[in-house]
Design a protein around this motif. Structure first.
Motif, short mmCIF file in Angstrom:
data_model
loop_
_atom_site.label_atom_id
_atom_site.label_comp_id
_atom_site.label_asym_id
_atom_site.label_seq_id
_atom_site.Cartn_x
_atom_site.Cartn_y
_atom_site.Cartn_z
N VAL A 161 -1.91 5.11 20.36
CA VAL A 161 -0.70 5.00 19.55
C VAL A 161 0.32 4.20 20.33
N GLU A 162 1.18 3.51 19.61
CA GLU A 162 2.29 2.79 20.22
C GLU A 162 3.58 3.25 19.55
N TYR A 163 4.55 3.65 20.35
CA TYR A 163 5.82 4.19 19.85
C TYR A 163 6.93 3.25 20.30
N VAL A 164 7.74 2.80 19.33
CA VAL A 164 8.84 1.88 19.63
C VAL A 164 10.13 2.49 19.06
N PRO A 165 10.82 3.32 19.85
CA PRO A 165 12.03 3.97 19.32
C PRO A 165 13.14 2.97 19.03
N GLY A 166 13.81 3.15 17.90
CA GLY A 166 14.93 2.30 17.54
C GLY A 166 14.58 0.84 17.38
N TRP A 167 13.34 0.55 16.98
CA TRP A 167 12.89 -0.84 16.88
C TRP A 167 13.73 -1.61 15.86
N LEU A 168 14.13 -0.94 14.78
CA LEU A 168 14.94 -1.58 13.74
C LEU A 168 16.36 -1.05 13.80
N SER A 169 17.31 -1.93 14.04
CA SER A 169 18.72 -1.54 13.89
C SER A 169 19.13 -1.79 12.44
N GLY A 170 20.21 -1.14 12.02
CA GLY A 170 20.61 -1.27 10.62
C GLY A 170 19.67 -0.53 9.68
N SER A 171 19.06 0.55 10.15
CA SER A 171 18.06 1.25 9.35
C SER A 171 18.67 1.92 8.12
N ASP A 172 19.93 2.38 8.23
CA ASP A 172 20.56 3.00 7.07
C ASP A 172 20.78 1.99 5.95
N ALA A 173 21.16 0.78 6.32
CA ALA A 173 21.35 -0.28 5.33
C ALA A 173 20.03 -0.61 4.64
N LEU A 174 18.93 -0.68 5.42
CA LEU A 174 17.63 -0.96 4.82
C LEU A 174 17.21 0.18 3.89
N PHE A 175 17.46 1.41 4.32
CA PHE A 175 17.15 2.57 3.47
C PHE A 175 17.86 2.43 2.12
N ASP A 176 19.15 2.16 2.15
CA ASP A 176 19.93 2.05 0.92
C ASP A 176 19.44 0.90 0.04
N ASP A 177 19.14 -0.24 0.67
CA ASP A 177 18.66 -1.40 -0.09
C ASP A 177 17.33 -1.09 -0.78
N LEU A 178 16.44 -0.40 -0.08
CA LEU A 178 15.14 -0.08 -0.66
C LEU A 178 15.27 0.95 -1.78
N MET A 179 16.17 1.89 -1.62
CA MET A 179 16.39 2.87 -2.67
C MET A 179 16.90 2.21 -3.94
N ASP A 180 17.61 1.09 -3.79
CA ASP A 180 18.16 0.38 -4.95
C ASP A 180 17.12 -0.49 -5.66
N CYS A 181 16.08 -0.94 -4.94
CA CYS A 181 15.20 -1.93 -5.54
C CYS A 181 13.75 -1.48 -5.74
N ARG A 203 -3.62 -8.59 13.22
CA ARG A 203 -4.16 -8.14 11.95
C ARG A 203 -3.35 -8.78 10.82
N HIS A 204 -4.00 -9.00 9.70
CA HIS A 204 -3.30 -9.52 8.52
C HIS A 204 -2.94 -8.32 7.64
N PHE A 205 -1.71 -7.88 7.73
CA PHE A 205 -1.27 -6.71 6.97
C PHE A 205 -1.00 -7.15 5.52
N ASP A 206 -1.85 -6.66 4.62
CA ASP A 206 -1.80 -7.15 3.24
C ASP A 206 -1.30 -6.10 2.25
N SER A 207 -0.88 -4.94 2.72
CA SER A 207 -0.29 -3.95 1.82
C SER A 207 0.80 -3.17 2.55
N ILE A 208 1.75 -2.69 1.77
CA ILE A 208 2.85 -1.88 2.30
C ILE A 208 3.01 -0.67 1.40
N GLY A 209 2.97 0.51 1.99
CA GLY A 209 3.20 1.75 1.26
C GLY A 209 4.59 2.29 1.56
N PHE A 210 5.29 2.74 0.53
CA PHE A 210 6.61 3.32 0.69
C PHE A 210 6.51 4.80 0.31
#
Length: 210
Positions: free
Chosen positions: A33-53, A104-111
Motif C-alpha cells: 500500500v502507498e499512503y500520501v497524507p494531504g496529497w490534495l489541498s482544497g479538498s473541501d472545495a472539490l467535495f462541494d464541486d462534486l456534490m453539485d455535479c 497503469r491506464h486508469f479507465d474508470s472512476i468510482g464515487f
C-alpha cells in the motif's frame, strides 16, 4: 449534510505531482500500500464541486448474508468507454498523474459517498481482481476522515480472516493506493461508527487491464 471543514480545504483544489509525502508499506508477499497524507489541498472545495455535479444513486436489493438490503452508501461511476470527459478537469489531471506514477491506464472512476456514521461498506476485495492479475486501486478521500481497515484474506484451511486489521484514517485530501496482490490477499472495509461522522467522498481510480 453537515461537514466539518479542514483548515486548508477551502482553497482551490491542487494535488502534489511529486508525491513528496508518500510512504509505501509492504504488507505480505506481493501486496503493498502507498499512503500520501494531504496529497490534495482544497479538498473541501472539490467535495462541494462534486456534490453539485454528480448524480448519486443507492443500489437496492444487495444480498447481505441471508437477506436483501439497500447498500448503505451512495455511488456513481464514470467509465472511459462511455464518456471522454470526467465531471471536473482536476479529476482528469489526477488520472494522468496516477497513470504516470503507477504505470497503469486508469479507465474508470468510482464515487462513493458515505453520508454519515451509518453508511459503510463491508469487508471485501475489489471485484476486478477476477480479470486483472495485479490491480492497482487508488483512493482519494475528501470530506471528513473515516477509518479504513484492511485485514488478511480468508485462510483456505481454516476459513477465517487472518490477524489483526490495519487501520488508516482517510479524508481531507489523503491518497491511499493498494497494489500488487492486495485485492487477492487482503480485504478492506469502511465500518459504521457509533458516534457522529460527517460525509466523506471516496474517489476511486481503477483500470481494467495491465
Amino acid at each position: 449534510m453537515f461537514r466539518q471543514a479542514s483548515l486548508f480545504g477551502a482553497e482551490d483544489p491542487c494535488f502534489d505531482p511529486s508525491f513528496s509525502t508518500a510512504s509505501r508499506s509492504q504488507l505480505s508477499g506481493a501486496s503493498w500500500v502507498e499512503y500520501v497524507p494531504g496529497w490534495l489541498s482544497g479538498s473541501d472545495a472539490l467535495f462541494d464541486d462534486l456534490m453539485d455535479c454528480i448524480d448519486f444513486e443507492q443500489r437496492r436489493g444487495i444480498a447481505m448474508y441471508d437477506r436483501l438490503v439497500d447498500e448503505p452508501r451512495l455511488t456513481s461511476w464514470w467509465n472511459e468507454s462511455e464518456s471522454d470527459e470526467v465531471a471536473l478537469p482536476i479529476l482528469a489531471d489526477i488520472r494522468w498523474a496516477l497513470a504516470d506514477r503507477f504505470r497503469r491506464h486508469f479507465d474508470s472512476i468510482g464515487f462513493n459517498l458515505y453520508r454519515d456514521q451509518n453508511d459503510s461498506v463491508a469487508w471485501h476485495g475489489d471485484r476486478h481482481r477476477k480479470v486483472v492479475t495485479d490491480p492497482i486501486v487508488a483512493i482519494l478521500s475528501v470530506g471528513e476522515s473515516r477509518p479504513f481497515h484492511m485485514r488478511r484474506n480468508r485462510d483456505d484451511e481454516h476459513g477465517e480472516a487472518g490477524g489483526a486489521s490495519l487501520t488508516w484514517g482517510l479524508g481531507h485530501g489523503d491518497l491511499f493506493v493498494m497494489g500488487g496482490a492486495c485485492q487477492h490477499e487482503w480485504q478492506h472495509c469502511v465500518p459504521k461508527r457509533r458516534r457522529h461522522a460527517g460525509p466523506r467522498l471516496s474517489i476511486t481510480y481503477r483500470h481494467d487491464a495491465r
